[in-house]
Design a protein around this motif. Structure first.
Motif, PDB file in Angstrom:
ATOM      1  N   VAL A  63      -9.617  22.023   9.946  1.00 40.14           N
ATOM      2  CA  VAL A  63     -10.435  21.257  10.475  1.00 40.14           C
ATOM      3  C   VAL A  63     -10.382  19.895  10.077  1.00 40.14           C
ATOM      4  O   VAL A  63     -11.020  18.675  10.530  1.00 40.14           O
ATOM      5  N   ALA A  64      -9.768  19.741   8.790  1.00 35.27           N
ATOM      6  CA  ALA A  64      -9.616  18.327   8.173  1.00 35.27           C
ATOM      7  C   ALA A  64      -8.367  18.474   7.384  1.00 35.27           C
ATOM      8  O   ALA A  64      -7.887  19.435   6.767  1.00 35.27           O
ATOM      9  N   LEU A  65      -7.705  17.048   7.067  1.00 32.58           N
ATOM     10  CA  LEU A  65      -6.453  17.205   6.277  1.00 32.58           C
ATOM     11  C   LEU A  65      -6.348  15.849   5.740  1.00 32.58           C
ATOM     12  O   LEU A  65      -7.052  14.861   6.325  1.00 32.58           O
ATOM     13  N   ILE A  66      -5.598  15.771   4.509  1.00 34.33           N
ATOM     14  CA  ILE A  66      -5.427  14.532   3.817  1.00 34.33           C
ATOM     15  C   ILE A  66      -3.849  14.598   3.651  1.00 34.33           C
ATOM     16  O   ILE A  66      -3.377  15.502   2.751  1.00 34.33           O
ATOM     17  N   GLU A  67      -3.282  13.423   4.053  1.00 36.88           N
ATOM     18  CA  GLU A  67      -2.011  13.082   3.787  1.00 36.88           C
ATOM     19  C   GLU A  67      -1.756  12.206   2.741  1.00 36.88           C
ATOM     20  O   GLU A  67      -2.293  11.056   2.699  1.00 36.88           O
ATOM     21  N   VAL A  68      -1.115  12.272   1.767  1.00 36.14           N
ATOM     22  CA  VAL A  68      -0.772  11.429   0.450  1.00 36.14           C
ATOM     23  C   VAL A  68       0.556  10.986   0.757  1.00 36.14           C
ATOM     24  O   VAL A  68       1.542  11.536   0.442  1.00 36.14           O
ATOM     25  N   LYS A  69       0.669   9.612   0.741  1.00 38.55           N
ATOM     26  CA  LYS A  69       2.028   9.014   0.723  1.00 38.55           C
ATOM     27  C   LYS A  69       1.944   7.625  -0.219  1.00 38.55           C
ATOM     28  O   LYS A  69       1.575   6.689   0.082  1.00 38.55           O
ATOM     29  N   ALA A  70       2.136   8.062  -1.523  1.00 39.55           N
ATOM     30  CA  ALA A  70       1.917   7.252  -2.446  1.00 39.55           C
ATOM     31  C   ALA A  70       3.061   6.212  -2.994  1.00 39.55           C
ATOM     32  O   ALA A  70       2.810   5.410  -3.693  1.00 39.55           O
ATOM     33  N   GLY A  71       4.272   6.235  -2.054  1.00 37.43           N
ATOM     34  CA  GLY A  71       5.148   5.365  -2.242  1.00 37.43           C
ATOM     35  C   GLY A  71       4.977   3.963  -1.941  1.00 37.43           C
ATOM     36  O   GLY A  71       4.144   3.776  -1.070  1.00 37.43           O
ATOM     37  N   THR A 115       2.761  14.991  11.088  1.00 38.81           N
ATOM     38  CA  THR A 115       1.831  15.906  10.343  1.00 38.81           C
ATOM     39  C   THR A 115       0.405  15.919  11.148  1.00 38.81           C
ATOM     40  O   THR A 115      -0.105  16.791  11.487  1.00 38.81           O
ATOM     41  N   PHE A 116       0.193  14.457  11.291  1.00 42.20           N
ATOM     42  CA  PHE A 116      -1.039  14.310  12.295  1.00 42.20           C
ATOM     43  C   PHE A 116      -0.966  14.964  13.683  1.00 42.20           C
ATOM     44  O   PHE A 116      -1.875  15.578  14.317  1.00 42.20           O
ATOM     45  N   ASP A 117       0.262  14.732  14.498  1.00 43.49           N
ATOM     46  CA  ASP A 117       0.338  15.253  15.664  1.00 43.49           C
ATOM     47  C   ASP A 117       0.400  16.829  15.601  1.00 43.49           C
ATOM     48  O   ASP A 117      -0.094  17.528  16.729  1.00 43.49           O
ATOM     49  N   GLU A 118       0.782  17.469  14.611  1.00 45.57           N
ATOM     50  CA  GLU A 118       0.721  18.981  14.543  1.00 45.57           C
ATOM     51  C   GLU A 118      -0.561  19.628  14.289  1.00 45.57           C
ATOM     52  O   GLU A 118      -0.620  20.736  14.389  1.00 45.57           O
ATOM     53  N   CYS A 170      -9.172  18.198  14.614  1.00 40.75           N
ATOM     54  CA  CYS A 170      -9.056  18.268  13.139  1.00 40.75           C
ATOM     55  C   CYS A 170      -9.275  16.664  12.765  1.00 40.75           C
ATOM     56  O   CYS A 170      -8.650  15.888  13.341  1.00 40.75           O
ATOM     57  N   LYS A 171      -9.789  16.408  11.643  1.00 45.20           N
ATOM     58  CA  LYS A 171     -10.031  14.831  11.003  1.00 45.20           C
ATOM     59  C   LYS A 171      -8.888  14.590  10.270  1.00 45.20           C
ATOM     60  O   LYS A 171      -8.888  15.203   9.160  1.00 45.20           O
TER      61      LYS A 171
END
Length: 324
Positions: A229-237, A253-256, A261-262
């Motif tokens: 229902v919600a996700l956080i993608e971390v791209k720290a580069g 990730t967002f498309d899948e 889903c937020k």
């Protein structure tokens, strides 16, 4: 990110690269190749993908061919020699992996992998084909040219490793803070994960029948009844040069993610081009990782978005404080 922070990051990266080069792996491996006592038959040069013109150029210069051209017997006896030949060829580990398979374990200092005959030959042919082209492209090619290539490759690899490390540390820092926050705000029901694991993977049951899961993809997911229902993608580069590559992973990730889903992003850098494309994605908000980790108000805002607005399992934290 401020100029001061950029300078600190650049300095840290430069120091680590310098240390990597100063470690002298190139000299140690070169000496091992020079003193190799096994048999390395170069008579069938065609099978080893060595161009005859390149071979003649090396021999005419009085250079020991074994120091220039890879041989399966050498790689099988000392897999770390891959670093030397890959360095001369200026090939990245990623390029090698995409053509003949990974050699990462071969080049680890304390690793002693078993190298299959066919894999050794395939890797040699790749290295030799590229090295031959480099030699024939420069009529006055010398061994010094090869050594400079090795050092350049080590530096580039160290820089890439540093960028990967920055990403891993940033991801872990966000996950640690998340876990700390849900504990401090009494949202944790069951602590089934292992916060000390190197991968920092695990799943935690929260109030409101929400399960928070740490995984490679998405980095942080929140599920209800098994549905994301919600996700956080971390791209720290923080390297702008890799921004578009990270953007592709974010979009995937967002498309899948399921409809509804937020999606949230925590990023080390967002370039103007990246911003344009992010605005076209199915995403709630994005956050700057430095602000989240170093500014309490930014972290409070982040937590409010996730647990109050997206998941609705916590009151508005703006009225409660960050809990730090």
């Amino acid at each position: 990110m401020t100029n001061e922070r950029r300078t600190e990051d650049a300095t840290e990266r430069a120091v680590l690269i310098a240390r990597r080069i100063a470690a002298g792996d190139d000299l140690r491996i070169r000496e091992q190749i020079e003193t190799f006592s096994g048999k390395a038959d170069y008579s069938d040069r065609e099978s080893l993908a060595i161009e005859e013109m390149a071979w003649e150029q090396v021999c005419k210069a009085g250079i020991e061919p074994r120091l220039v051209f890879a041989h399966p017997s050498v790689l099988k006896a000392m897999p770390q020699a891959s670093l030397h030949y890959r360095g001369i060829s200026l090939l990245s580990r990623k390029s090698v992996a995409g053509i003949v398979g990974t050699v990462d374990s071969w080049e680890q200092p304390d690793s002693k992998p078993q190298v299959a005959d066919q894999k050794a030959l395939d890797v040699c042919r790749l290295y030799n084909a590229v090295i031959s082209s480099l030699i024939t492209d420069k009529t006055d090619w010398t061994m010094e040219n090869g050594y400079r290539n090795v050092l350049a490759t080590i530096g580039i690899s160290a820089d890439g490793s540093m960028r990967n490390l920055i990403g891993q540390l940033g991801e872990r820092a966000i996950k640690e803070r998340l876990l700390e926050w849900v504990r401090d705000h009494d949202l944790l029901v069951d602590d089934a994960g292992d916060p000390d694991s190197l991968e920092f993977h695990g799943a935690w049951d929260l109030t409101g029948s929400v399960r928070m899961r740490f995984a490679p993809e998405p980095d942080v997911g929140f599920e209800k009844d098994g549905v994301l229902v919600a996700l956080i993608e971390v791209k720290a580069g923080k390297d702008p040069a890799g921004a578009l590559e990270r953007l592709g992973a974010i979009k995937k990730t967002f498309d899948e993610a399921p409809a509804g889903c937020k999606n949230f992003l925590v990023a080390g850098v967002v370039t103007p081009t990246m911003r344009e494309r992010l605005d076209e994605m199915r995403m709630e908000r994005d956050f700057d990782i430095d602000r989240l980790l170093h500014d309490a108000d930014s972290w409070t805002d982040f937590m409010n978005e996730i647990f109050h607005h997206a998941l609705r399992i916590a009151p508005d934290v703006h009225s409660l404080g960050s809990g730090d």
